[in-house]
Design a protein around this motif. Structure first.
Motif, PDB file in Angstrom:
ATOM      1  N   ASN A   4     -44.073 -39.952 -24.144  1.00  0.00           N
ATOM      2  CA  ASN A   4     -43.432 -39.531 -25.382  1.00  0.00           C
ATOM      3  C   ASN A   4     -43.830 -38.125 -25.798  1.00  0.00           C
ATOM      4  O   ASN A   4     -43.281 -37.589 -26.739  1.00  0.00           O
ATOM      5  N   LYS A   5     -44.781 -37.493 -25.116  1.00  0.00           N
ATOM      6  CA  LYS A   5     -45.143 -36.118 -25.419  1.00  0.00           C
ATOM      7  C   LYS A   5     -44.155 -35.148 -24.796  1.00  0.00           C
ATOM      8  O   LYS A   5     -43.998 -34.041 -25.274  1.00  0.00           O
ATOM      9  N   THR A   6     -43.488 -35.540 -23.726  1.00  0.00           N
ATOM     10  CA  THR A   6     -42.551 -34.644 -23.056  1.00  0.00           C
ATOM     11  C   THR A   6     -41.109 -35.127 -23.138  1.00  0.00           C
ATOM     12  O   THR A   6     -40.213 -34.393 -22.800  1.00  0.00           O
ATOM     13  N   LEU A   7     -40.886 -36.333 -23.581  1.00  0.00           N
ATOM     14  CA  LEU A   7     -39.542 -36.889 -23.684  1.00  0.00           C
ATOM     15  C   LEU A   7     -38.872 -36.372 -24.956  1.00  0.00           C
ATOM     16  O   LEU A   7     -39.393 -36.533 -26.050  1.00  0.00           O
ATOM     17  N   ASN A   8     -37.734 -35.733 -24.803  1.00  0.00           N
ATOM     18  CA  ASN A   8     -36.979 -35.232 -25.937  1.00  0.00           C
ATOM     19  C   ASN A   8     -35.929 -36.269 -26.306  1.00  0.00           C
ATOM     20  O   ASN A   8     -34.973 -36.486 -25.553  1.00  0.00           O
ATOM     21  N   LEU A   9     -36.093 -36.899 -27.457  1.00  0.00           N
ATOM     22  CA  LEU A   9     -35.149 -37.930 -27.886  1.00  0.00           C
ATOM     23  C   LEU A   9     -33.731 -37.407 -28.011  1.00  0.00           C
ATOM     24  O   LEU A   9     -32.772 -38.156 -27.858  1.00  0.00           O
TER      25      LEU A   9
END
Length: 69
Positions: A4-9
């Motif tokens: 979730n630090k690199t995943l762009n929602l």
């Protein structure tokens, strides 16, 4: 797998599958593009299988671990 630090929602689109921190897998139904929430349909949930039949549910950004390929 992304975290979730690199995943762009904002990049999540309907039909994509995501893994969640509780071990669940969900399919994106809608992305309101607010960067915090997505609307999903659970495909599996190890602790609460009744969520699979519960319909659309909001999922918060920090609960998303990555995209399921």
């Amino acid at each position: 797998m992304s975290d979730n630090k690199t995943l762009n929602l904002m990049d999540l689109v309907p039909g994509m599958r995501v893994s969640l921190s509780d071990g669940a897998v969900a399919e994106v139904v809608e992305n309101p593009q607010d960067g915090s929430w997505i609307i999903c349909r659970y495909l599996s949930h190890p602790a609460m299988p009744n969520l699979v039949e519960a319909g659309e549910q909001p999922v918060f950004a920090t609960d998303i671990e990555g995209i399921v390929q």
